[in-house]
Design a protein around this motif. Structure first.
Motif, PDB file in Angstrom:
ATOM      1  N   SER A 148       0.803  -1.220   0.000  1.00 46.58           N
ATOM      2  CA  SER A 148       0.000   0.000   0.000  1.00 46.58           C
ATOM      3  C   SER A 148       0.836   1.271   0.000  1.00 46.58           C
ATOM      4  O   SER A 148       2.052   1.250   0.232  1.00 46.58           O
ATOM      5  N   VAL A 149       0.148   2.389  -0.221  1.00 39.64           N
ATOM      6  CA  VAL A 149       0.788   3.703  -0.117  1.00 39.64           C
ATOM      7  C   VAL A 149       1.336   3.893   1.289  1.00 39.64           C
ATOM      8  O   VAL A 149       2.447   4.407   1.477  1.00 39.64           O
ATOM      9  N   GLU A 185      -2.355   2.720  -7.187  1.00 39.37           N
ATOM     10  CA  GLU A 185      -2.156   3.911  -6.364  1.00 39.37           C
ATOM     11  C   GLU A 185      -0.773   3.916  -5.704  1.00 39.37           C
ATOM     12  O   GLU A 185      -0.189   4.986  -5.475  1.00 39.37           O
ATOM     13  N   THR A 186      -0.240   2.733  -5.436  1.00 42.00           N
ATOM     14  CA  THR A 186       1.116   2.636  -4.877  1.00 42.00           C
ATOM     15  C   THR A 186       2.147   3.033  -5.927  1.00 42.00           C
ATOM     16  O   THR A 186       3.097   3.768  -5.641  1.00 42.00           O
ATOM     17  N   ALA A 241       1.620   5.023  -8.445  1.00 42.48           N
ATOM     18  CA  ALA A 241       1.483   6.467  -8.660  1.00 42.48           C
ATOM     19  C   ALA A 241       2.168   7.255  -7.545  1.00 42.48           C
ATOM     20  O   ALA A 241       2.805   8.293  -7.804  1.00 42.48           O
ATOM     21  N   TYR A 242       2.056   6.781  -6.316  1.00 41.95           N
ATOM     22  CA  TYR A 242       2.678   7.470  -5.181  1.00 41.95           C
ATOM     23  C   TYR A 242       4.201   7.484  -5.319  1.00 41.95           C
ATOM     24  O   TYR A 242       4.853   8.525  -5.185  1.00 41.95           O
TER      25      TYR A 242
END
Length: 308
Positions: A119-120, A145-146, A148-149
């Motif tokens: 996860s982020v 999303e990870t 992208a972070y």
């Protein structure tokens, strides 16, 4: 000093069966050789980069099971920094079921397991590691999303961000702007751009679309036809190595691992792609994923051909 490379991605155990042909829906076939190998796109790329001379840190999440423990030991044996690996007590380690036919083509089904829980929040604990890497390499077997972070942190820190968009999925527009180099194959390029890539001309159209989305440099891999590089508004065709393929399972992963090493060493993107084609050309002559990745002394010089 070895180039500093951070790979963030997946780790799986690959269960491979060699067969005469790939089964159709509802078909049961008797296969030949069975192999169980360490795999996962992130892990494959980390191992390839380490064998080719990179100083590699790998961040992934494995299950608290025998597959996860074996993977960590193998990474350590390859000289990869595993100090930031995470263990998931709730989910098993990732597993991939792979069938390879007599023409070295394959089909793969992945049970993501712990990879899907990277996860982020996990990566927020490693911001310093992300910022200290000269080059960051990612794929899409972990949550988007990870990815992208990490891309955003690395981009705004001035690091090189390489994304291998595999397995293919639609990417948010904001992510493209944080990618230095994107490396889709023909199928992935089509999904990302809506342009069917069947030859160099259609690959050039897809590359221009990706450039317009905000990516600085584009490399579209074309299998036996090599790769198309689009950099500084110029196209370069890199020829593939002429080999007899045995198993193409990790060819793309070896390509990306090799590419990051060459880029981190200061080679141009065209020179780095030549190096990557050479490495993947060796990999397809061997069975397995990580086991197929070559060592630096196996890579010889190669040439490239420019096109308009």
């Amino acid at each position: 000093m070895k180039p500093s490379i951070l790979v963030v991605g997946s780790s799986n155990t690959d269960m491979v069966i060699k067969a005469d042909h790939l089964p159709s829906p509802g078909e049961t076939i008797l296969g030949g050789t069975f192999l169980m190998n360490p795999g996962g796109k992130g892990a494959n790329q980390a191992v390839a980069a380490a064998r080719l001379g990179g100083s590699v840190t790998f961040i992934c999440k494995t299950g608290n099971d025998i597959f996860g423990k074996q993977s960590v030991q193998l990474f350590e044996d390859e000289g990869i920094d595993v100090s930031h690996l995470l263990s998931d007590s709730k989910n098993p380690s990732g597993v991939a079921l792979i069938t390879v036919d007599k023409n070295a083509e394959n089909c793969i089904v992945v049970a993501s397991g712990a990879n899907a829980s990277l996860s982020v929040a996990d990566l927020q604990q490693t911001d310093a590691v992300i910022k200290n890497a000269e080059i960051v390499l990612m794929q899409l077997e972990i949550p988007l999303e990870t990815v992208a972070y990490v891309a955003e942190i690395a981009y705004f820190n001035g690091n090189i961000v390489v994304l291998n968009p595999a397995p293919a999925c639609k990417l948010p527009d904001s992510l493209y702007k944080h990618i230095s180099i994107i490396t889709p194959n023909q199928h992935e390029a089509e999904l990302l751009t809506g342009t069917k890539v069947i030859d160099l001309e259609s690959a050039k159209i897809a590359a221009k679309i990706l450039r317009d989305k905000g990516v600085k440099d584009i490399i579209i891999t074309l299998g036996k036809a090599g790769a198309l590089v689009y950099s500084n508004l110029l196209f370069t065709h890199i020829a593939a190595e002429k080999v007899i393929a045995l198993d193409t399972t990790a060819a793309g992963d070896v390509f990306n691992g090799a590419l990051t090493v060459a880029i981190a060493e200061g080679k141009s993107i065209e020179e780095a792609t030549v190096f990557a084609c050479k490495a993947s050309g060796i990999a397809v002559t061997r069975l397995g994923a990580q086991s197929s990745a070559p060592y630096r002394n196996e890579i010889n010089s190669a040439t490239h051909q420019s096109i308009n």
